[in-house]
Scaffold this motif. Structure first.
Motif, PDB file in Angstrom:
ATOM      1  N   ASP A 139       0.885  -1.164   0.000  1.00 48.59           N
ATOM      2  CA  ASP A 139       0.000   0.000   0.000  1.00 48.59           C
ATOM      3  C   ASP A 139       0.920   1.211   0.000  1.00 48.59           C
ATOM      4  N   ARG A 140       1.125   1.785  -1.169  1.00 49.49           N
ATOM      5  CA  ARG A 140       2.086   2.883  -1.315  1.00 49.49           C
ATOM      6  C   ARG A 140       1.624   4.176  -0.632  1.00 49.49           C
ATOM      7  N   GLU A 141       0.329   4.371  -0.493  1.00 48.77           N
ATOM      8  CA  GLU A 141      -0.159   5.574   0.182  1.00 48.77           C
ATOM      9  C   GLU A 141       0.127   5.533   1.676  1.00 48.77           C
ATOM     10  N   ARG A 142      -0.091   4.381   2.290  1.00 51.36           N
ATOM     11  CA  ARG A 142       0.152   4.228   3.734  1.00 51.36           C
ATOM     12  C   ARG A 142       1.574   3.753   4.037  1.00 51.36           C
ATOM     13  N   HIS A 143       2.317   3.336   3.016  1.00 48.50           N
ATOM     14  CA  HIS A 143       3.678   2.795   3.170  1.00 48.50           C
ATOM     15  C   HIS A 143       3.663   1.548   4.054  1.00 48.50           C
ATOM     16  N   THR A 144       2.706   0.654   3.770  1.00 47.81           N
ATOM     17  CA  THR A 144       2.553  -0.564   4.570  1.00 47.81           C
ATOM     18  C   THR A 144       2.397  -1.778   3.655  1.00 47.81           C
ATOM     19  N   LEU A 145       2.458  -2.939   4.270  1.00 42.62           N
ATOM     20  CA  LEU A 145       2.180  -4.203   3.597  1.00 42.62           C
ATOM     21  C   LEU A 145       0.910  -4.794   4.186  1.00 42.62           C
ATOM     22  N   ASP A 146       0.072  -5.343   3.338  1.00 43.40           N
ATOM     23  CA  ASP A 146      -1.067  -6.136   3.766  1.00 43.40           C
ATOM     24  C   ASP A 146      -0.876  -7.520   3.158  1.00 43.40           C
ATOM     25  N   PHE A 147      -1.206  -8.559   3.914  1.00 40.42           N
ATOM     26  CA  PHE A 147      -1.022  -9.922   3.424  1.00 40.42           C
ATOM     27  C   PHE A 147      -2.366 -10.558   3.108  1.00 40.42           C
ATOM     28  N   PHE A 148      -2.387 -11.271   1.978  1.00 45.44           N
ATOM     29  CA  PHE A 148      -3.599 -11.914   1.490  1.00 45.44           C
ATOM     30  C   PHE A 148      -3.343 -13.390   1.251  1.00 45.44           C
ATOM     31  N   LYS A 149      -4.350 -14.201   1.564  1.00 40.89           N
ATOM     32  CA  LYS A 149      -4.270 -15.644   1.346  1.00 40.89           C
ATOM     33  C   LYS A 149      -4.218 -15.923  -0.155  1.00 40.89           C
ATOM     34  N   LEU A 150      -3.270 -16.759  -0.544  1.00 39.58           N
ATOM     35  CA  LEU A 150      -3.098 -17.135  -1.947  1.00 39.58           C
ATOM     36  C   LEU A 150      -3.391 -18.623  -2.094  1.00 39.58           C
ATOM     37  N   THR A 151      -4.329 -18.955  -2.973  1.00 43.73           N
ATOM     38  CA  THR A 151      -4.644 -20.362  -3.215  1.00 43.73           C
ATOM     39  C   THR A 151      -4.280 -20.797  -4.628  1.00 43.73           C
ATOM     40  N   SER A 152      -3.913 -19.822  -5.465  1.00 45.50           N
ATOM     41  CA  SER A 152      -3.541 -20.108  -6.847  1.00 45.50           C
ATOM     42  C   SER A 152      -2.693 -18.951  -7.371  1.00 45.50           C
ATOM     43  N   PHE A 153      -1.747 -19.267  -8.235  1.00 48.00           N
ATOM     44  CA  PHE A 153      -0.952 -18.209  -8.861  1.00 48.00           C
ATOM     45  C   PHE A 153      -1.819 -17.351  -9.791  1.00 48.00           C
ATOM     46  N   MET A 154      -3.002 -17.832 -10.121  1.00 46.09           N
ATOM     47  CA  MET A 154      -3.923 -17.058 -10.954  1.00 46.09           C
ATOM     48  C   MET A 154      -4.513 -15.864 -10.188  1.00 46.09           C
ATOM     49  N   GLU A 155      -4.328 -15.824  -8.878  1.00 47.90           N
ATOM     50  CA  GLU A 155      -4.833 -14.719  -8.050  1.00 47.90           C
ATOM     51  C   GLU A 155      -3.837 -13.561  -7.953  1.00 47.90           C
ATOM     52  N   LEU A 156      -2.819 -13.583  -8.802  1.00 46.48           N
ATOM     53  CA  LEU A 156      -1.781 -12.549  -8.795  1.00 46.48           C
ATOM     54  C   LEU A 156      -1.934 -11.627  -9.993  1.00 46.48           C
ATOM     55  N   GLU A 157      -1.454 -10.395  -9.812  1.00 43.68           N
ATOM     56  CA  GLU A 157      -1.400  -9.440 -10.913  1.00 43.68           C
ATOM     57  C   GLU A 157      -0.066  -8.701 -10.835  1.00 43.68           C
ATOM     58  N   GLY A 158       0.403  -8.224 -11.977  1.00 41.69           N
ATOM     59  CA  GLY A 158       1.656  -7.486 -12.025  1.00 41.69           C
ATOM     60  C   GLY A 158       1.450  -6.021 -11.681  1.00 41.69           C
ATOM     61  N   THR A 159       2.283  -5.539 -10.754  1.00 40.70           N
ATOM     62  CA  THR A 159       2.249  -4.137 -10.344  1.00 40.70           C
ATOM     63  C   THR A 159       3.679  -3.650 -10.170  1.00 40.70           C
ATOM     64  N   ARG A 160       4.117  -2.725 -11.019  1.00 40.26           N
ATOM     65  CA  ARG A 160       5.463  -2.152 -10.907  1.00 40.26           C
ATOM     66  C   ARG A 160       6.547  -3.218 -10.816  1.00 40.26           C
ATOM     67  N   GLY A 161       6.455  -4.234 -11.636  1.00 37.12           N
ATOM     68  CA  GLY A 161       7.462  -5.293 -11.655  1.00 37.12           C
ATOM     69  C   GLY A 161       7.290  -6.355 -10.596  1.00 37.12           C
ATOM     70  N   LEU A 162       6.285  -6.213  -9.740  1.00 38.96           N
ATOM     71  CA  LEU A 162       6.025  -7.194  -8.684  1.00 38.96           C
ATOM     72  C   LEU A 162       4.765  -7.972  -9.009  1.00 38.96           C
ATOM     73  N   GLN A 163       4.715  -9.206  -8.552  1.00 38.07           N
ATOM     74  CA  GLN A 163       3.490  -9.987  -8.609  1.00 38.07           C
ATOM     75  C   GLN A 163       2.850  -9.888  -7.230  1.00 38.07           C
ATOM     76  N   GLU A 164       1.630  -9.377  -7.196  1.00 34.51           N
ATOM     77  CA  GLU A 164       0.928  -9.180  -5.934  1.00 34.51           C
ATOM     78  C   GLU A 164      -0.472  -9.774  -6.022  1.00 34.51           C
ATOM     79  N   PRO A 165      -1.072 -10.070  -4.856  1.00 39.76           N
ATOM     80  CA  PRO A 165      -2.421 -10.638  -4.864  1.00 39.76           C
ATOM     81  C   PRO A 165      -3.453  -9.615  -5.338  1.00 39.76           C
ATOM     82  N   VAL A 166      -4.493 -10.124  -5.955  1.00 37.62           N
ATOM     83  CA  VAL A 166      -5.625  -9.285  -6.348  1.00 37.62           C
ATOM     84  C   VAL A 166      -6.553  -9.243  -5.131  1.00 37.62           C
ATOM     85  N   PRO A 167      -6.660  -8.101  -4.461  1.00 43.39           N
ATOM     86  CA  PRO A 167      -7.426  -8.038  -3.208  1.00 43.39           C
ATOM     87  C   PRO A 167      -8.887  -8.479  -3.328  1.00 43.39           C
TER      88      PRO A 167
END
Length: 182
Positions: free
Chosen positions: A77-105
């Protein structure tokens, strides 16, 4: 070396590794990790999705799933300068953001910090006391400030330093799973 020089050196070392070398060396570190009691006892494991400048993590995620563990991955979360963690059950739940693979909330359940047993902390460089030089955002140091579970980092030999520049906000990892220097 200052942090900028350390980052530059490690990035250069990663750039000369072939994908096959990175994966082969990563498998050796993964096997070490799976033998640790903190891995064995963890039910909820937090891990980033690696980039080409890190020890591979997708095999760790797959092994955690096979072992019946819950895997959580961070979203910045770039506005708050924090990390939030999300449960991942499949790599299909990821999206590319600024060169990173992150969960789709909208596709993943957010998981509270207090429920996470074990965090694999990313970084570019590590010393033997567990201090690290990260990628420069300070996100993990802020996240780990009040974290009560176990932490570890995985490192290739070229990521290990006798000492690193340490600042007052830096938080060391509890365990370092690393290659032996050759």
């Amino acid at each position: 070396m200052n942090k900028t020089e350390v980052r530059s050196y490690v990035r250069e070392q990663f750039s000369v590794l072939t994908r096959q070398e990175r994966e082969q060396r990563g498998r050796k570190l993964h096997r070490q990790l799976y033998q640790k009691s903190f891995w064995e006892h963890a039910k909820i494991v937090a891990v980033t999705i690696d980039t080409y400048r890190e020890v591979p993590t997708r095999p760790i995620i797959e092994e955690a799933w096979r072992a019946g563990k819950t895997v959580v991955v961070p979203k910045v979360d770039r506005e708050r300068h924090t990390l939030d963690f999300f449960k991942l059950t499949s790599f299909m739940e990821l999206e590319g953001t600024r060169g990173l693979q992150e969960p789709v909330p909208t596709q993943c359940e957010q998981i509270a910090k207090e429920t996470i047993d074990f965090v694999i902390v990313p970084g570019l460089a590590f010393d033997h006391a567990g201090y690290r030089v990260g990628f420069g955002g300070g996100y993990y140091d802020r996240y780990l400030k009040n974290y009560q579970g176990k932490t570890a980092a995985l490192a290739f030999s070229f990521q290990l330093f006798p000492s690193l520049p340490i600042e007052s906000h830096d938080i060391p990892v509890h365990h370092l799973v690393a290659e032996r220097s050759s």
